[in-house]
Design an enzyme around this catalytic site. Structure first.
Site, short mmCIF file in Angstrom:
data_model
loop_
_atom_site.label_atom_id
_atom_site.label_comp_id
_atom_site.label_asym_id
_atom_site.label_seq_id
_atom_site.Cartn_x
_atom_site.Cartn_y
_atom_site.Cartn_z
N CYS A 48 32.30 -22.58 -18.96
CA CYS A 48 32.38 -22.30 -17.51
C CYS A 48 31.82 -20.94 -17.14
O CYS A 48 31.56 -20.68 -15.96
CB CYS A 48 33.83 -22.38 -17.05
SG CYS A 48 34.42 -24.07 -16.99
N SER A 49 31.67 -20.05 -18.10
CA SER A 49 31.13 -18.72 -17.78
C SER A 49 29.63 -18.63 -18.03
O SER A 49 29.05 -17.53 -17.98
CB SER A 49 31.85 -17.64 -18.60
OG SER A 49 33.17 -17.52 -18.15
#
Ligand SMILES: CC(C)(COP(=O)(O)OP(=O)(O)OC[C@H]1O[C@@H](n2cnc3c(N)ncnc32)[C@H](O)[C@@H]1OP(=O)(O)O)[C@@H](O)C(=O)NCCC(=O)NCCS
Length: 373
Positions: free
Chosen positions: A156-157
């Site tokens: 997600c990053s």
């Protein structure tokens, strides 16, 4: 350091969308079929019956109301529960390439860039459809960009880590203008048969142009004041799918080869870590929390974002200060905070500060402080 700016963003939104009610109806049909097919074992106490999902629970627990998807019919078919995406010939553009070209076209137009102005392409996403050749190299070819491209994955990053990669490359002179893309087909790794998580993800693609301030001509530019990355090892969000799976046939097709999480633990552990990272970053930069006009946060859970914003600002955020897009898009992994930035920044004035922040598996946290020029 050379002044480096974000000079354009782009968004590709799939045509089809699924409401909570539609998703729950399909899941509940699957549950009824399963319980019927296993009635004897359930009656004998050998198997627990599956329980229905609920649209009310989903909205209350996460804030999600709907999600865009690359294919709706396959996901909603209770005998399939996975997107129906035909394999393509090597000569055809891959699906992640197609989504990326659409998002890139908007970002390049916004930044006033042609293919010849771009030196590098980064594809930063949680799931890549093949190991090689890199999807970034295919996109580079499709857009007619010289230079180089590579894929990277920090779950997600990925987007914030991708922005820092672009910034570092520009700062050291290995590129002058970078196209960073997040083609997230999250429905490909979501277990639609898992009641705890079947509602979480949606599909989308975002694009960001990062370049030296001196070459930027866009009407709207955002200086990258600072970026901070952090990773802390955790098994609470995990996917064991990989090229070594065929080394042990017993594990093929098991639920751990898709997205698995301990949602409650993630909530408890990640929120304080994210708030701490942003607060410490602002302190180091001599920026008072009250000076922050916007927090474009990762879009996984509405309460999580409210909690993080409250901790950083020292008060409840207004909906404008901490914009929400997950109600419409669900969690789109790395693309979520970029969608929020893409859609909720036009009212900012010159000099205004904001933070674009992502968090997720790893754990990984990336926070990028931006100033509108
Ligand atoms: C996933 C998430 C929405 C779940 O919400 P939650 O409030 O933690 O819910 P829980 O899993 O604790 O479940 C609460 C109850 O709802 C039930 N429940 C779970 N899924 C359900 C569903 N689909 N429908 C109805 N009830 C459900 C559970 O069985 C549980 O029941 P119990 O209290 O009787 O045991 C939330 O934990 C979350 O968003 N966490 C952060 C996730 C995150 O950021 N991940 C990053 C991914 S990239």
């Amino acid at each position: 350091m050379t002044d480096i700016v974000i000079s354009g963003t782009g968004l590709y939104t799939p045509r089809e969308s699924i409401s909570n009610a539609e998703l729950v109806a399909s899941y509940n049909t699957y549950v009824d079929l399963y319980n019927e097919e296993n009635a004897e074992a359930i009656a004998a106490g050998e198997l627990p019956p599956l329980q229905h999902s609920s649209a009310e629970f989903i909205e209350k627990a996460s804030g999600i109301k709907s999600r865009y998807v690359m294919n709706k019919s396959g996901i909603l078919d209770p005998r399939r529960m996975a997107p129906l995406l035909a394999e393509r010939a090597n000569e055809e553009p891959s699906i992640q390439c197609e989504m990326s070209v659409a998002a890139a076209t908007e970002a390049m137009a916004q930044a006033g860039k042609k293919a010849a102005d771009i030196d590098a392409v980064i594809v930063a996403a949680s799931n890549l459809q093949r190991p090689y050749p890199a999807v970034a190299v295919e996109i580079q070819d499709a857009l007619g960009i010289d230079g180089f491209g590579f894929d990277m994955n920090v779950a997600c990053s990925s987007a914030t880590f991708g922005i820092q990669q672009a910034r570092d490359m520009i700062a050291t002179g290995s590129a002058g203008c970078v196209l960073m893309l997040n083609p997230e087909i999250c429905t490909g790794h979501l277990n639609f048969r898992d009641r705890d998580s079947h509602f979480i993800f949606g599909d989308v693609c975002t694009a960001v142009i990062v370049e030296r301030a001196e070459t930027a001509t866009a009407a709207e530019q955002y200086q990258i004041v600072d970026s901070k990355l952090q990773t802390i090892y955790s098994n609470n969000i995990r996917n064991n799918f990989g090229f070594l799976n065929r080394g042990d046939e017993s594990g093929i097709g098991k639920p751990d080869k898709l997205f698995v999480q301990e949602g409650r633990k993630v909530f408890k552990e990640v929120c304080p870590a994210v708030a701490r990272q942003i607060s410490e970053q602002l302190e180091r930069l001599d920026i008072e929390p009250q000076q922050l006009k916007r927090m474009w946060l990762h879009q996984a859970n509405l309460s999580m974002n409210q909690l993080i914003s409250r901790r950083v600002l020292g008060r409840d955020p207004s909906p404008e200060e901490s914009p929400t897009i997950l109600d419409e898009y669900a969690n789109t992994s790395s693309a979520g905070s970029v969608i929020a930035f893409h859609k909720h920044r036009s009212d900012l004035r010159s000099g205004d500060l904001g933070v674009l922040c992502s968090f997720g598996a790893g754990y990984s946290i990336g926070s990028v402080v931006l100033r509108k020029l």
